[in-house]
Motif scaffolding. Structure first.
Motif, mmCIF file in Angstrom:
data_model
loop_
_atom_site.group_PDB
_atom_site.id
_atom_site.type_symbol
_atom_site.label_atom_id
_atom_site.label_comp_id
_atom_site.label_asym_id
_atom_site.label_seq_id
_atom_site.Cartn_x
_atom_site.Cartn_y
_atom_site.Cartn_z
ATOM 1 N N GLU A 184 38.156 12.685 30.244
ATOM 2 C CA GLU A 184 37.313 11.506 30.404
ATOM 3 C C GLU A 184 36.034 11.662 29.578
ATOM 4 N N ALA A 185 35.473 10.547 29.197
ATOM 5 C CA ALA A 185 34.180 10.572 28.513
ATOM 6 C C ALA A 185 33.087 10.957 29.507
ATOM 7 N N PRO A 207 31.282 12.854 34.109
ATOM 8 C CA PRO A 207 32.559 12.208 33.793
ATOM 9 C C PRO A 207 32.726 10.933 34.621
ATOM 10 N N ALA A 208 33.173 9.890 33.979
ATOM 11 C CA ALA A 208 33.380 8.610 34.662
ATOM 12 C C ALA A 208 34.603 7.936 34.062
ATOM 13 N N CYS A 209 35.264 7.114 34.852
ATOM 14 C CA CYS A 209 36.432 6.402 34.350
ATOM 15 C C CYS A 209 36.013 5.408 33.269
ATOM 16 N N ASN A 213 32.373 3.520 32.898
ATOM 17 C CA ASN A 213 31.547 3.950 31.776
ATOM 18 C C ASN A 213 31.410 2.871 30.706
ATOM 19 N N SER A 214 32.543 2.314 30.306
ATOM 20 C CA SER A 214 32.546 1.452 29.112
ATOM 21 C C SER A 214 32.602 -0.043 29.398
ATOM 22 N N SER A 215 33.046 -0.429 30.595
ATOM 23 C CA SER A 215 33.167 -1.858 30.888
ATOM 24 C C SER A 215 32.032 -2.387 31.752
ATOM 25 N N TYR A 216 31.534 -1.565 32.667
ATOM 26 C CA TYR A 216 30.525 -2.059 33.607
ATOM 27 C C TYR A 216 29.146 -1.445 33.383
#
Length: 364
Positions: A184-185, A207-209, A213-216
């Motif tokens: 994960e990023a 680490p986040a899903c 991380n990228s959408s919200y």
């Protein structure tokens, strides 16, 4: 945040040690020091080795690092003592992530936007440097990697201590684990686009899903609301990702009508507790779009509606009552709250029961 991560010490912490030394022992002493040269790093031998290798290297990452350290040194050399002291307080504040999350009134926090306009050149150089510290073109350089290790190795160590397999920021998305070839990023909790000084601090890297991380979250600022009603620089409390004594989040769901096939997001209300964490919970809901995502989950054909079908199938085909199903689910939720999103499944099905969805006279 539904649960906290266990912090994992790692060799990569040495990179933060290097940056601490550069900041306090090189940049902040620039007004009283000689011209920039390698002897400034002599008391930190491992960093001196890196700087010397970078001085003679033509790799982009090496030139980026050495060049920025020198340029920022020259800009610091023009600062007066009060300005140096202010930067020290900002540096310490931005790197004390736990106190920032608690909105500690003594801890000074600085964004690039808060640095005086008169120091724009310095702000721009700091921005370029600290945003670029996390780049692979730098971290992959052999000279540096031999000193600090690498982020992939940290992630493998991280997984040994954090085995939930779910993203703690939403609880509904899986995290890549030991059987994945990809990791994960790492999210910069205090975004590196907004904050200097902490882009390589492991306590600011979580680490986040992908959705979180990228959408919200993207570059949302957890420490400051998007719009401060008072028009000032009001800060807010936020969950600390590495809290050692976390409190469990309570979730209560209500639905407006028993006809679940006709439910819309407006027909669902979700209440969070405990009251002692109301500020942190409000920030979490705002930054990660929690209400929208949880409502979408309970309205989904393969989630909320399937959960209802499970209850009805057990009732109609196996002769087990909805009450018995929910009693077993309650035990499963206590044991494994994040398996099959039980932490959300249980309160949603309780809301359905309270609204009469499972009454014999009101089948799905």
């Amino acid at each position: 945040m539904l649960f906290s991560y266990t912090y994992v010490p790692h060799q990569m912490e040495k990179m933060q040690e290097f940056i601490d030394f550069i900041f306090f022992e090189v940049w902040c002493k620039a007004p009283d020091s000689e011209r920039f040269n390698l002897s400034l790093f002599a008391t930190k031998p491992e960093l001196h080795d890196v700087m010397q290798a970078f001085f003679y290297s033509d790799a982009n990452g090496a030139d980026f690092f050495y060049g920025h350290v020198e340029r920022i040194y020259n800009l610091f050399s023009k600062l007066d003592e009060p300005q140096i002291e202010q930067f020290k307080q900002w540096y310490r504040g931005n790197n004390n992530v736990e106190k920032v999350c608690a909105n500690d009134s003594i801890t000074q926090l600085v964004r690039y936007a808060d640095i005086p306009v008169a120091l724009k050149d310095l702000s721009d150089q700091l921005s370029s440097f600290f945003k670029g510290l996390y780049s692979q073109s730098l971290l992959d350089l052999t000279t540096l990697r031999n000193k600090i290790g690498d982020i992939d190795n940290h992630y493998r160590s991280f997984l040994k201590a954090n085995k939930a397999g779910k993203c703690p920021f939403c609880g509904i998305s899986d995290l890549h684990g030991q059987y994945h070839t990809k990791r994960e990023a790492y999210d910069h909790y205090l975004p590196k686009a907004l904050y200097p000084f902490n882009s390589i601090n492991l306590r600011n890297l979580v680490p986040a899903c992908h959705n979180c991380n990228s959408s919200y979250k993207t570059s949302k600022d957890p420490a400051h609301p998007v719009k401060d009603p008072a028009g000032g620089t009001k800060r807010r409390k936020v969950f600390y990702p590495y809290c050692t004594d976390p409190q469990p989040i309570e979730i209560v769901v209500n639905i407006a009508k028993p006809d679940v096939s006709a439910l819309t997001p407006q027909d669902i209300s979700i209440h969070f507790g405990p009251a002692t964490l109301v500020d942190e919970i409000d920030t979490w809901r705002d930054v990660y779009g929690i209400d929208e995502r949880y409502k979408a989950k309970v309205l989904g054909e393969n989630d909320g509606k399937y959960w209802i079908t499970q209850v009805l199938d057990e009732w109609q085909e196996e002769g087990r009552s909805p009450e018995a199903f929910l009693q077993i689910l309650a035990k499963q939720t206590l044991k494994s709250p994040f398996a099959e999103a039980n932490f959300l499944k249980m309160p949603f099905l309780e809301a359905c029961r309270a609204k009469g969805v499972f009454d014999a006279a009101n089948p799905l």
